[in-house]
Design a protein around this motif. Structure first.
Motif, PDB file in Angstrom:
ATOM      1  N   THR A 149       0.850  -1.184   0.000  1.00 57.66           N
ATOM      2  CA  THR A 149       0.000   0.000   0.000  1.00 57.66           C
ATOM      3  C   THR A 149       0.888   1.237   0.000  1.00 57.66           C
ATOM      4  O   THR A 149       2.109   1.143   0.176  1.00 57.66           O
ATOM      5  N   ILE A 150       0.285   2.393  -0.177  1.00 62.72           N
ATOM      6  CA  ILE A 150       1.053   3.644  -0.095  1.00 62.72           C
ATOM      7  C   ILE A 150       1.694   3.774   1.281  1.00 62.72           C
ATOM      8  O   ILE A 150       2.851   4.189   1.413  1.00 62.72           O
ATOM      9  N   GLU A 151       0.950   3.384   2.314  1.00 65.93           N
ATOM     10  CA  GLU A 151       1.499   3.480   3.672  1.00 65.93           C
ATOM     11  C   GLU A 151       2.706   2.567   3.836  1.00 65.93           C
ATOM     12  O   GLU A 151       3.736   2.974   4.396  1.00 65.93           O
ATOM     13  N   SER A 152       2.619   1.329   3.333  1.00 66.25           N
ATOM     14  CA  SER A 152       3.753   0.409   3.472  1.00 66.25           C
ATOM     15  C   SER A 152       4.956   0.900   2.683  1.00 66.25           C
ATOM     16  O   SER A 152       6.109   0.747   3.122  1.00 66.25           O
ATOM     17  N   LEU A 153       4.728   1.501   1.498  1.00 64.68           N
ATOM     18  CA  LEU A 153       5.834   2.055   0.717  1.00 64.68           C
ATOM     19  C   LEU A 153       6.504   3.205   1.459  1.00 64.68           C
ATOM     20  O   LEU A 153       7.734   3.320   1.473  1.00 64.68           O
ATOM     21  N   CYS A 154       5.691   4.057   2.055  1.00 64.63           N
ATOM     22  CA  CYS A 154       6.244   5.197   2.797  1.00 64.63           C
ATOM     23  C   CYS A 154       7.076   4.726   3.988  1.00 64.63           C
ATOM     24  O   CYS A 154       8.165   5.255   4.253  1.00 64.63           O
ATOM     25  N   LEU A 155       6.557   3.745   4.709  1.00 68.35           N
ATOM     26  CA  LEU A 155       7.299   3.232   5.861  1.00 68.35           C
ATOM     27  C   LEU A 155       8.621   2.605   5.429  1.00 68.35           C
ATOM     28  O   LEU A 155       9.650   2.787   6.081  1.00 68.35           O
ATOM     29  N   LYS A 156       8.592   1.882   4.315  1.00 63.00           N
ATOM     30  CA  LYS A 156       9.817   1.252   3.832  1.00 63.00           C
ATOM     31  C   LYS A 156      10.838   2.305   3.409  1.00 63.00           C
ATOM     32  O   LYS A 156      12.030   2.197   3.726  1.00 63.00           O
ATOM     33  N   ALA A 157      10.364   3.339   2.672  1.00 63.24           N
ATOM     34  CA  ALA A 157      11.270   4.405   2.245  1.00 63.24           C
ATOM     35  C   ALA A 157      11.861   5.132   3.451  1.00 63.24           C
ATOM     36  O   ALA A 157      13.056   5.454   3.474  1.00 63.24           O
ATOM     37  N   ARG A 158      11.025   5.365   4.459  1.00 61.82           N
ATOM     38  CA  ARG A 158      11.505   6.021   5.674  1.00 61.82           C
ATOM     39  C   ARG A 158      12.564   5.194   6.373  1.00 61.82           C
ATOM     40  O   ARG A 158      13.639   5.694   6.760  1.00 61.82           O
ATOM     41  N   ASP A 159      12.285   3.902   6.535  1.00 59.58           N
ATOM     42  CA  ASP A 159      13.211   3.035   7.261  1.00 59.58           C
ATOM     43  C   ASP A 159      14.535   2.885   6.514  1.00 59.58           C
ATOM     44  O   ASP A 159      15.601   2.848   7.133  1.00 59.58           O
ATOM     45  N   VAL A 160      14.455   2.792   5.176  1.00 59.88           N
ATOM     46  CA  VAL A 160      15.687   2.690   4.380  1.00 59.88           C
ATOM     47  C   VAL A 160      16.516   3.958   4.537  1.00 59.88           C
ATOM     48  O   VAL A 160      17.740   3.909   4.685  1.00 59.88           O
ATOM     49  N   CYS A 161      15.844   5.107   4.521  1.00 54.88           N
ATOM     50  CA  CYS A 161      16.545   6.388   4.662  1.00 54.88           C
ATOM     51  C   CYS A 161      17.243   6.480   6.008  1.00 54.88           C
ATOM     52  O   CYS A 161      18.426   6.827   6.095  1.00 54.88           O
TER      53      CYS A 161
END
Length: 254
Positions: A149-161
């Motif tokens: 989902t958009i939320e899961s993508l955002c969380l993944k991008a945040r965690d990778v950053c």
């Protein structure tokens, strides 16, 4: 002994290559089964197919090997419009055929499954490392068990950053490390602001925001956005940290 020609491989190399191909095919079948388990039986019965490939990516920032998944849905039969008795003997017209589509999507709320299209997704790891959980994370909830989902993508991008900041600067909670992470975070915050102002067009890989980039920004936001970045570049005391960190941070904020 006759010298081996350039196009002849050592027998051990041939064996290794064959074993590698066998293992790759096994991983493809395994991942394909994971994907098929998320597709309704009706869609599979109608001819939906799953293609799995391991591909290399040479773009900056890409993982070296990633898994590409394509789900191809069957093309529905075309329906011809009913013709009046007077038109029965006339040659068929191109516009007489109605657009091909199933009455309902084969996969819930997925339009491409209704019109015979395809769905593509990627898993950023080699085939050999892909698990069922990774497949579910790469598929939207339209598929059974999908979690993308958009939320899961955002969380993944945040965690990778955040993980990258820690790896590049350091995760120790010393005063210097905390201050260094703050510097990088502030720069990234302002870079994201500029990224939004540019309609999500990034700068050249590894390059700072250029003069041309500044010219693309709206004038009313130019001073504020670029000023923040430039003040960070000038005012942060990068030279106070150790040599290694100074080189790192200079590369980030210059």
């Amino acid at each position: 002994l006759e010298p081996r020609s350039n196009n002849q491989l050592h027998p051990r190399r041939k064996m290794f290559s064959a074993n590698e191909n066998i293992a790759l095919r096994q991983h493809k079948r395994r991942v394909t089964e994971y994907v098929e388990s998320t597709i309704p039986e009706e869609a599979l019965d109608k001819g939906t197919t799953v293609m799995v490939m391991q591909v290399t990516c040479r773009q900056p920032g890409c993982v070296p090997l990633e898994t590409a998944i394509t789900i191809v849905f069957p093309r529905p039969p075309r329906k011809k419009k009913k013709r009046s008795p007077k038109e029965a003997n006339d040659p068929p017209k191109v516009d007489e055929e109605q657009p091909a589509a199933f009455p309902e999507p084969l996969v819930k709320d997925l339009e491409s499954s209704r019109i015979g299209g395809s769905f593509k997704t990627r898993i950023l790891m080699p085939l050999s490392e892909v698990k069922r959980e990774d497949v579910l994370d790469a598929l939207p909830p339209n598929f059974q068990g999908g979690r993308k989902t958009i939320e899961s993508l955002c969380l993944k991008a945040r965690d990778v950053c955040f993980a990258q900041i820690g790896q590049l600067v350091g995760v120790d909670n010393t005063e210097d490390n905390i201050e260094d992470r703050k510097r990088v975070a502030r720069y990234l915050r302002d870079s994201l602001s500029t990224y939004l102002e540019r309609e999500c067009v990034p700068p050249e890989w590894g390059e700072p925001w250029s003069k041309e980039t500044k010219d693309l920004l709206p004038r009313e936001n130019l001073v504020e956005t670029i000023g923040k970045i430039e003040s960070l570049q000038v005012n942060e005391k990068v030279g106070d940290v150790s040599t290694d960190k100074s080189t790192l941070l200079t590369g980030v904020v210059d």
